[in-house]
Design a protein around this motif. Structure first.
Motif, mmCIF file in Angstrom:
data_model
loop_
_atom_site.group_PDB
_atom_site.id
_atom_site.type_symbol
_atom_site.label_atom_id
_atom_site.label_comp_id
_atom_site.label_asym_id
_atom_site.label_seq_id
_atom_site.Cartn_x
_atom_site.Cartn_y
_atom_site.Cartn_z
ATOM 1 N N SER A 34 -45.924 -25.382 1.966
ATOM 2 C CA SER A 34 -46.467 -26.059 3.153
ATOM 3 C C SER A 34 -45.754 -25.639 4.434
ATOM 4 C CB SER A 34 -46.338 -27.576 2.984
ATOM 5 O OG SER A 34 -44.968 -27.961 2.885
ATOM 6 N N LEU A 35 -44.796 -24.703 4.327
ATOM 7 C CA LEU A 35 -44.019 -24.266 5.486
ATOM 8 C C LEU A 35 -44.443 -22.869 5.909
ATOM 9 C CD1 LEU A 35 -40.483 -25.378 4.231
ATOM 10 C CD2 LEU A 35 -41.983 -26.630 5.803
ATOM 11 N N THR A 36 -44.495 -22.649 7.212
ATOM 12 C CA THR A 36 -44.788 -21.305 7.707
ATOM 13 C C THR A 36 -43.612 -20.376 7.459
ATOM 14 O OG1 THR A 36 -46.199 -22.229 9.429
ATOM 15 C CG2 THR A 36 -45.443 -19.963 9.740
ATOM 16 N N SER A 37 -42.408 -20.900 7.635
ATOM 17 C CA SER A 37 -41.206 -20.102 7.407
ATOM 18 C C SER A 37 -40.104 -21.009 6.892
ATOM 19 C CB SER A 37 -40.751 -19.404 8.695
ATOM 20 O OG SER A 37 -40.407 -20.363 9.680
ATOM 21 N N PHE A 38 -39.253 -20.455 6.031
ATOM 22 C CA PHE A 38 -38.103 -21.208 5.532
ATOM 23 C C PHE A 38 -37.072 -20.232 4.991
ATOM 24 C CE2 PHE A 38 -40.855 -20.843 1.800
ATOM 25 C CZ PHE A 38 -39.971 -20.524 0.770
ATOM 26 N N ALA A 39 -35.863 -20.732 4.813
ATOM 27 C CA ALA A 39 -34.804 -19.965 4.171
ATOM 28 C C ALA A 39 -34.290 -20.781 2.991
ATOM 29 C CB ALA A 39 -33.672 -19.659 5.145
ATOM 30 N N LEU A 40 -34.373 -20.217 1.798
ATOM 31 C CA LEU A 40 -33.830 -20.861 0.610
ATOM 32 C C LEU A 40 -32.363 -20.494 0.500
ATOM 33 C CD1 LEU A 40 -34.541 -22.310 -2.254
ATOM 34 C CD2 LEU A 40 -34.303 -19.988 -3.103
ATOM 35 N N LEU A 41 -31.476 -21.490 0.472
ATOM 36 C CA LEU A 41 -30.045 -21.261 0.296
ATOM 37 C C LEU A 41 -29.689 -21.636 -1.135
ATOM 38 C CD1 LEU A 41 -28.688 -22.738 3.657
ATOM 39 C CD2 LEU A 41 -29.149 -20.336 3.091
ATOM 40 N N LEU A 42 -29.401 -20.641 -1.957
ATOM 41 C CA LEU A 42 -29.129 -20.846 -3.376
ATOM 42 C C LEU A 42 -27.637 -20.686 -3.633
ATOM 43 C CD1 LEU A 42 -30.627 -21.267 -6.158
ATOM 44 C CD2 LEU A 42 -30.356 -18.803 -6.460
ATOM 45 N N LEU A 43 -27.006 -21.750 -4.111
ATOM 46 C CA LEU A 43 -25.577 -21.734 -4.406
ATOM 47 C C LEU A 43 -25.392 -21.698 -5.913
ATOM 48 C CD1 LEU A 43 -22.619 -21.970 -3.500
ATOM 49 C CD2 LEU A 43 -22.902 -24.460 -3.520
ATOM 50 N N GLY B 209 -26.548 -17.190 -1.610
ATOM 51 C CA GLY B 209 -27.520 -16.210 -1.152
ATOM 52 C C GLY B 209 -28.683 -16.901 -0.493
ATOM 53 N N ALA B 210 -29.445 -16.142 0.293
ATOM 54 C CA ALA B 210 -30.606 -16.702 0.990
ATOM 55 C C ALA B 210 -31.836 -15.876 0.670
ATOM 56 C CB ALA B 210 -30.376 -16.733 2.499
ATOM 57 N N GLY B 211 -32.934 -16.580 0.426
ATOM 58 C CA GLY B 211 -34.245 -15.950 0.329
ATOM 59 C C GLY B 211 -35.031 -16.346 1.559
ATOM 60 N N ILE B 212 -35.493 -15.374 2.335
ATOM 61 C CA ILE B 212 -36.073 -15.641 3.655
ATOM 62 C C ILE B 212 -37.575 -15.413 3.624
ATOM 63 C CG2 ILE B 212 -36.071 -14.933 6.075
ATOM 64 C CD1 ILE B 212 -33.130 -14.040 5.595
ATOM 65 N N VAL B 213 -38.329 -16.411 4.016
ATOM 66 C CA VAL B 213 -39.786 -16.323 4.090
ATOM 67 C C VAL B 213 -40.188 -16.494 5.556
ATOM 68 C CG1 VAL B 213 -41.962 -17.439 3.477
ATOM 69 C CG2 VAL B 213 -40.157 -17.146 1.748
ATOM 70 N N ILE B 214 -40.913 -15.501 6.080
ATOM 71 C CA ILE B 214 -41.372 -15.512 7.470
ATOM 72 C C ILE B 214 -42.882 -15.354 7.475
ATOM 73 C CG2 ILE B 214 -41.222 -14.366 9.716
ATOM 74 C CD1 ILE B 214 -38.459 -13.360 8.919
ATOM 75 N N ASP B 215 -43.569 -16.261 8.151
ATOM 76 C CA ASP B 215 -45.037 -16.233 8.230
ATOM 77 C C ASP B 215 -45.665 -16.131 6.839
ATOM 78 O OD1 ASP B 215 -44.978 -16.421 10.991
ATOM 79 O OD2 ASP B 215 -44.943 -14.244 11.267
ATOM 80 N N GLY B 216 -45.100 -16.870 5.882
ATOM 81 C CA GLY B 216 -45.673 -16.933 4.546
ATOM 82 C C GLY B 216 -45.400 -15.740 3.665
ATOM 83 N N ALA B 217 -44.518 -14.836 4.075
ATOM 84 C CA ALA B 217 -44.219 -13.643 3.275
ATOM 85 C C ALA B 217 -42.713 -13.485 3.112
ATOM 86 C CB ALA B 217 -44.811 -12.392 3.930
ATOM 87 N N LEU B 218 -42.300 -13.054 1.933
ATOM 88 C CA LEU B 218 -40.881 -12.814 1.674
ATOM 89 C C LEU B 218 -40.383 -11.637 2.503
ATOM 90 C CD1 LEU B 218 -38.370 -13.482 -0.132
ATOM 91 C CD2 LEU B 218 -39.187 -11.674 -1.658
#
Length: 382
Positions: A203-212, A217-226
């Motif tokens: 449901s988010l246009t962009s987000f950063a997943l912070l995995l500890l 590490g971070a997984g970055i999604v911008i405009d719905g794409a990794l």
């Protein structure tokens, strides 16, 4: 007067066949009427395409529909012997293998730690064979593998970890041992894809997943794409500079937690998980450790936020522990006037990288199967 759209019958059959295969992969067994509704094709077109797919061994009868009014209608489904994809999550300690079919259903799984000095490729192949045996599957039943690993993954499938770049050696060796194509992905990126396709990130246009986990590490999604970055480095946030930590030093990890524990008089051999449980019981030293880890995560989020300005940060792995989430939100509140940061908890917990691998493996298997089924064999020269 404009001419109606037209095209060769072979192309139309291929497009119609793909539409029906995708509908069956997405929704499972269906009647002809259900396929007509799902694809917009006529009954005649559905019947012709199903006949072609049956002759190709792509679909098979799957019982009858007795729930709707009128005569019972036969259902069809993807053929159960179309094979599997392997989804693999490798961390520094163990490998977890899942065999998934084209509909995304998990058919078998196996998990075990790496024995000392064990070859990672041989260990993964052994787990795949264990899954095959549990299904009594043929040796060639695995058509593609998606493998999530820690470390930087280059565009050509090479892995850069503590041992340096491998030039794609791991991918090549695993592909040869499994006798199928292998796709290597960064594990945090797979976790972000899982969040994007099936979690709150959708449901988010962009987000950063912070995995500890062992690190951050971070997984970055911008405009719905990794966003992987030019060389696969995007999201390697564990070494972002923070005063007074020396440049190049990790912000979190086993060694960092051990040092923090020494500073507050707790067991330096205890894991972050141990400290989290102790903090939940009110241990003062453990609470100090968690507060410092939370502060570092918030500063990482702030640095990423100033550059990318994502809608939210999704906390995964150990960062999703309630004690750490509470500490992160408390510390982020101290910076809210200067830089508002929104934090959410991952929908999938520690299984997120494997779930992402399963989703990607099923999609890759569908693409491979559809290509093989719908691509006509070249005519032999006379």
């Amino acid at each position: 007067m404009s001419r109606p759209l037209a095209g060769p019958q072979g192309l139309l059959r291929t497009l119609n066949g793909r539409a029906i295969l995708e509908a069956l992969a997405r929704s499972g067994p269906q009647t002809r009427s259900e396929l007509m509704s799902a694809t917009g094709l006529s009954r005649t077109a559905v019947t012709q395409v199903l006949r072609m797919l049956e002759n190709a061994g792509a679909v098979a009868p799957a019982g009858v529909d007795r729930d709707t009014r009128g005569p019972a209608a036969g259902r069809v489904a993807l053929h159960p012997r179309l094979g599997f994809a392997a989804a693999v999550h490798v961390d520094h300690h163990a490998a977890h293998v899942v065999l998934v079919d084209a509909t995304g259903i998990v058919r078998a799984e196996a998990h075990s730690p790496f024995p000392d000095a064990e070859n990672r490729v041989a260990h993964i192949v052994g787990l795949v064979d264990e899954c095959r045996r549990s299904l009594k599957a043929a040796k060639g039943a695995v058509h593609i593998a998606v493998v999530g690993v820690p470390g930087i993954v280059t565009a050509d499938g090479g892995i850069r970890d503590d041992l340096g770049p491998d030039g794609g050696a791991f991918r090549a060796a695993l592909a040869a041992a499994l006798d199928c194509p292998v796709r290597i992905e960064n594990d945090v990126n797979l976790a972000a894809l899982a969040e994007l396709t099936g979690g709150g990130g959708g449901s988010l246009t962009s987000f950063a997943l912070l995995l500890l986990d062992d690190g951050l590490g971070a997984g970055i999604v911008i405009d719905g794409a990794l966003h992987r970055g030019f060389s696969g480095v995007a999201g390697e946030v564990m070494y972002l500079p923070q005063t007074p930590i020396p440049i190049g030093a990790p912000l979190v990890g086993d060694a960092v937690v051990s040092d923090l524990a020494l500073g507050v008089g707790r067991d330096p051999a205890a894991s972050l998980g141990d400290h989290l449980e102790a903090a939940a019981l009110g241990d003062d030293g453990a609470l100090q450790i968690i507060s410092e880890v939370a502060r570092r995560i918030v500063l990482v989020a702030g640095s990423v936020g100033l550059v990318l300005d994502p809608e939210a940060f999704v906390l995964g792995g150990k960062a999703a522990h309630p004690v750490l989430v509470a500490a992160i939100e408390r510390i982020a509140g101290e910076y809210e006037a200067q830089l508002p940061l929104r934090f959410l908890v991952s929908s999938f917990g520690p299984e997120a990288p494997l779930i992402g691998a399963v989703d990607q493996a099923a999609a890759a298997l569908r693409g491979d199967l559809f290509t093989r089924i719908l691509t006509p064999a070249p005519k032999s020269a006379r």
